[in-house]
Design a protein around this motif. Structure first.
Motif, short mmCIF file in Angstrom:
data_model
loop_
_atom_site.label_atom_id
_atom_site.label_comp_id
_atom_site.label_asym_id
_atom_site.label_seq_id
_atom_site.Cartn_x
_atom_site.Cartn_y
_atom_site.Cartn_z
N ILE A 215 0.79 -0.99 0.08
CA ILE A 215 0.00 0.07 0.10
C ILE A 215 0.87 1.25 -0.04
O ILE A 215 0.65 2.23 -0.87
N SER A 219 0.96 3.95 -2.97
CA SER A 219 0.16 5.20 -2.61
C SER A 219 1.65 6.38 -2.91
O SER A 219 1.02 7.46 -3.13
N ALA A 222 1.12 7.47 -6.69
CA ALA A 222 -0.08 8.13 -6.57
C ALA A 222 -0.61 8.08 -8.13
O ALA A 222 -0.99 8.82 -8.43
N LEU A 225 -4.69 5.07 -7.33
CA LEU A 225 -5.07 5.07 -5.91
C LEU A 225 -6.02 4.09 -5.71
O LEU A 225 -6.16 3.55 -4.51
N VAL A 228 -4.58 1.00 -4.39
CA VAL A 228 -4.36 1.15 -3.09
C VAL A 228 -5.72 1.01 -2.35
O VAL A 228 -5.54 0.12 -1.25
N TYR A 229 -6.51 1.48 -2.69
CA TYR A 229 -7.93 1.09 -2.08
C TYR A 229 -8.41 -0.19 -1.92
O TYR A 229 -8.91 -0.85 -1.10
#
Length: 262
Positions: A215, A219, A222, A225, A228-229
Motif C-alpha cells: 500500500i 500510494s 499516486a 489510488l 491502493v484502496y
C-alpha cells in the motif's frame, strides 16, 4: 419488531449483514459521484474494478503471504508468552505480585511505537514486525488466561485434592481445562488486533514488505489510488475472515463453556 435480546436466525443475520454492506457501498457511490467529487477519493465501483488488476499481481500475493506469516508468528509468540505468564499469575500469588506491576506498565504502551526500536536492534525483516505484533497481542491472552485460572471452580479443586491428586495433576486435570476457553477468547480477540498491527507496522517500518508495504509503495507513486484502496479492502476482508474462523473454532471446540461466567 424483535427485541434486541431475541436471537436472530443465521440466515437473517447473513441477509442483514449483506444489506448493510451493499447499502453503505451504494450510499458511498452516490455521494462520491454527485456530492463529494474530489479526485483521489475511493469510489466503490472503481475500487471493485481494481480488484481484478490486484488479483493478477503476483507481488500483491507475495505481500499477502508475508503479512499472514508475520501475523501468525506474532500471534504464536504472544500465545506462548501470554498463556505461560497469565497461568502463573492466576495460580500463584507470588507470580501475581512479581508480574502485576510490569504488566500494568507495559500493556499501556503502543506496540507500534516500539517497531522502529526493534528494527534498529534486530535489523529489517519479518522478526521485528512479528515481535511488534506479539507485543500488541499478548495482553488480552495473558489477562484472559489469568482470570480463567483464577476463576477455576474451587469445589472441583478441593474434590480433586481430596482424592489425592498432586498439585501438578490438579493443574493439568482441573485448572487448565477450565481456563482454556478463557485463554482462547483472548487469542480470538488478539487475532484481529494482530492483523491490524501487522499492516500498520509494515506501513511504518516494513521497508516495502507485506500488505502495508505494498500500500505504501503504490500510494507514494499516486498513479493508481484505486489499486491502493483495493489492497486496503482486501486487508479488511482478511480481518473479517480471521474473526469468522476464530469464532467458528471457538464455538466448535469450546461449545461446552456456554453458561460459564466470562
Amino acid at each position: 419488531m424483535q427485541l434486541i435480546h431475541e436471537p436472530l436466525s443465521t440466515r437473517r443475520q447473513i441477509v442483514l449483514g449483506v444489506v448493510g454492506v451493499v447499502g453503505v457501498a451504494a450510499l458511498a457511490e452516490v455521494l462520491m459521484s454527485t456530492v463529494i467529487t474530489k479526485d483521489g477519493l475511493p469510489v466503490p465501483s472503481r475500487v471493485m474494478g481494481s480488484l481484478g488488476d490486484l488479483f493478477s499481481d503476483s507481488a500483491f500475493w507475495e505481500a499477502v503471504g508475508f503479512t499472514l506469516a508475520e501475523w501468525m508468528l506474532g500471534l504464536l509468540l504472544a500465545t506462548v508468552a501470554g498463556v505461560l505468564v497469565g497461568a502463573a499469575m492466576g495460580a500463584s500469588k507470588a507470580a501475581m505480585m512479581t508480574f502485576s506491576l510490569p504488566v500494568e506498565a507495559f500493556r499501556v504502551l503502543p506496540s507500534i511505537a516500539l517497531g522502529p526500536i526493534l528494527v534498529l536492534l534486530l535489523g529489517s525483516g519479518m522478526l521485528p514486525l512479528a515481535i511488534t505484533v506479539a507485543l500488541a497481542c499478548v495482553w488480552p491472552i495473558l489477562l484472559n488466561t489469568m482470570y480463567g485460572v483464577r476463576g477455576a471452580d474451587t469445589t472441583a479443586i478441593q474434590t480433586a485434592e481430596s482424592f489425592g491428586l498432586s498439585r501438578a495433576e490438579v493443574v493439568r486435570r482441573v485448572i487448565l481445562p477450565s481456563a482454556l476457553p478463557f485463554a482462547f477468547t483472548g487469542v480470538r480477540v488478539a487475532a484481529s488486533i494482530g492483523l491490524i498491527v501487522a499492516v500498520s507496522a509494515e506501513l511504518l517500518v516494513g521497508a516495502g514488505a507485506g500488505i502495508g508495504g505494498y500500500i505504501l509503495l503504490n500510494s507514494a507513486n499516486a498513479t493508481n489510488l484505486d489499486l491502493v484502496y483495493a489492497a486496503t479492502l482486501v486487508a479488511g476482508v482478511l480481518g473479517v475472515l480471521v474473526s469468522l474462523v476464530m469464532s467458528l473454532v471457538d464455538a466448535k471446540v469450546f461449545d461446552w463453556k456456554k453458561g460459564l461466567a466470562q
